[in-house]
Design a protein around this motif. Structure first.
Motif, PDB file in Angstrom:
ATOM      1  N   ARG A 158     -14.148  43.182  64.322  1.00  0.00           N
ATOM      2  CA  ARG A 158     -14.204  43.553  62.904  1.00  0.00           C
ATOM      3  C   ARG A 158     -14.625  42.370  62.044  1.00  0.00           C
ATOM      4  N   ALA A 159     -14.106  41.189  62.375  1.00  0.00           N
ATOM      5  CA  ALA A 159     -14.493  39.998  61.620  1.00  0.00           C
ATOM      6  C   ALA A 159     -15.978  39.703  61.801  1.00  0.00           C
ATOM      7  N   GLU A 160     -16.460  39.856  63.055  1.00  0.00           N
ATOM      8  CA  GLU A 160     -17.879  39.623  63.306  1.00  0.00           C
ATOM      9  C   GLU A 160     -18.746  40.627  62.558  1.00  0.00           C
ATOM     10  N   LEU A 161     -18.321  41.885  62.551  1.00  0.00           N
ATOM     11  CA  LEU A 161     -19.071  42.910  61.826  1.00  0.00           C
ATOM     12  C   LEU A 161     -19.093  42.609  60.332  1.00  0.00           C
ATOM     13  N   ARG A 162     -17.951  42.119  59.827  1.00  0.00           N
ATOM     14  CA  ARG A 162     -17.888  41.788  58.404  1.00  0.00           C
ATOM     15  C   ARG A 162     -18.857  40.646  58.074  1.00  0.00           C
ATOM     16  N   VAL A 163     -18.886  39.645  58.948  1.00  0.00           N
ATOM     17  CA  VAL A 163     -19.822  38.533  58.747  1.00  0.00           C
ATOM     18  C   VAL A 163     -21.260  39.025  58.842  1.00  0.00           C
ATOM     19  N   GLN A 164     -21.527  39.870  59.842  1.00  0.00           N
ATOM     20  CA  GLN A 164     -22.886  40.386  60.011  1.00  0.00           C
ATOM     21  C   GLN A 164     -23.328  41.205  58.796  1.00  0.00           C
TER      22      GLN A 164
END
Length: 459
Positions: A158-164
């Motif tokens: 989820r954190a990676e998706l938010r950054v992406q």
């Protein structure tokens, strides 16, 4: 016989009911752990290890439980419930075995059960959950470790998706959406605190030619390299974003217009200072700078900087243009032309020019002509003719035009700084840095002599 059978049946029912209650308690503990992780926005907050330790203790019917994270060659104790802790010699020994083997480890000694199970996050051993208790059958933290590992893996994703969602994949800079969100916040904050705020818009000159001649992969490498050079020039408090194909935006909190112009100039030089990779060669950028004084909100500030960028492109590219609000444009141009005229005249006198030539120079610097456009757009008359040599260069440029380019840039740099010695010193350092490339070195040296004796008036 009937009575005995009834007693045995009642006892079995109580045992079954007790096991059912314990199983329900274990399931509830795991559910609370899963829900606690699910309610977490991102990262690994301190509350999650506490929930995991409590769940492991409940599920294992243990006296103590804890969560550790493997960090390089060390064990980080994140949470403990009960009297025991992860620092005890026996527990620590088991945890080190788990870290080395990546598999569960169990010890039964003196009627005490110690068990440790790895927590795997994204297929790697992240840490471990351990329990200590007297129940040889129940002491097993595997279920809690499994839930914690899945939960942390999901949090990471989820954190990676938010950054992406907020980042440009090619350059690693912010994207337009996240940039505009931050710009709105910064504008509101600057208004509330009555602090300066500036933005710059920039894009690569003739970028289509790069793609056409060298291909889109080379164009992508150029964009990534440009972003890296911008990051090297910008401050940690600034925000850089790729907002279009070859267009970038730069947010500069607590920055006035003159300082923003200086930063933009540094960026412009950094881009053209050395060739881009992949045989593309040297590229240049054009920049437009605006501050919040001429805008009612974030969108208008963005539009003002974009308008200044358009002006820079129209004036010849490879330069920085400053936005001037329409309500002030006449007055501000008049003031800046007067300042540039004073500076040009002082430089001319330092160069030993006679009165008639100095008078003519002052008149040319005052005129709003292509020879002396207002503000930093005079930089189109670069001493080196620009990286591609598309403009007159060196001795091809009339000496008067060389002096006016220096005087006009100086007026733009010190216009907001006034009499502040530090601002003037920084401005002069900027001029020296561009001496021999953007500016005629003799004129810059003459300006330095003038400035040392403070013969140039300032607003």
């Amino acid at each position: 016989v009937v009575v005995v059978v009834g007693v045995v049946g009642a006892g079995r029912e109580r045992r079954l009911r007790g096991e059912a209650d314990r199983e329900a308690s274990r399931a509830e503990a795991l559910r609370e752990l899963a829900e606690g992780i699910a309610e977490t926005e991102a990262g690994e907050p301190a509350g999650i290890p506490d929930l995991a330790a409590a769940a492991a203790r409940a599920v294992s019917e243990a006296d103590s439980a804890g969560v550790v994270q493997f960090s390089l060659d060390a064990l980080r104790e994140l949470a403990t419930v009960g009297a025991e802790n992860g620092s005890s010699e026996v527990v620590r020994g088991l945890l080190e075995e788990v870290g080395a083997a990546g598999a569960p480890v169990r010890s039964d000694a003196d009627g005490t059960v110690i068990a440790a199970t790895p927590v795997r996050v994204d297929d790697e051993t992240w840490g471990a959950i351990w329990v200590v208790g007297a129940s040889a059958g129940a002491a097993d933290p595997t279920a809690a470790a499994h839930v914690l590992g899945i939960g942390l893996s999901n949090l990471h994703r989820r954190a990676e998706l938010r950054v992406q969602a907020r980042t440009d994949a090619l350059t690693g800079l912010a994207n337009r959406r996240s940039y505009m969100e931050q710009l709105r916040r910064e504008v509101a904050l600057a208004k509330r605190r009555e602090r300066p705020l500036s933005v710059a818009m920039l894009d690569i000159d003739h970028f289509k030619a790069v793609n056409d001649e060298f291909g889109h992969p080379a164009g992508d490498h150029t964009l990534a390299e440009l972003a890296a050079r911008l990051v090297a020039v910008a401050r940690a408090s600034d925000l850089l974003a790729r907002v279009g194909g070859e267009e970038f935006a730069w947010l500069m909190p607590d920055t006035g217009l003159a300082e923003a112009w200086q930063a933009a100039e540094r960026a412009r030089r950094a881009i053209s200072a050395r060739p881009m990779p992949g045989g593309v060669g040297t590229v240049t950028i054009s920049l437009g700078v605006a501050d919040r004084s001429g805008a009612d909100g974030a969108e208008e500030l963005y539009a003002n900087a974009d308008a200044a960028l358009y002006a820079a492109k129209s004036a010849g590219r490879d330069l920085v243009a400053v936005h001037e609000p329409e309500r002030d444009v006449v007055a501000r141009r008049a003031v800046q032309r007067a300042e540039a005229a004073d500076a040009a005249a002082a430089i001319g006198r330092q160069l030993g020019w006679d009165d008639a030539r100095v008078t003519a120079l002052r008149s040319a610097a005052t005129a709003d002509t292509p020879l002396a456009p207002p503000g930093p757009t005079a930089r189109v008359l670069r001493w080196d003719g620009g990286p591609k040599g598309e403009h007159p260069r060196g001795d091809e440029i009339p000496e008067e035009a060389r002096v006016i380019a220096v005087a006009d840039a100086w007026a733009a740099l010190v216009g907001a700084g006034g009499e502040d010695p530090e601002d003037r010193a920084r401005a002069l350092a900027e001029m020296h840095a561009a001496s021999g490339t953007a500016f005629w070195a003799e004129a810059v040296d003459a300006l330095a002599r003038v400035e040392s004796s403070r013969h140039i008036p300032s607003a």
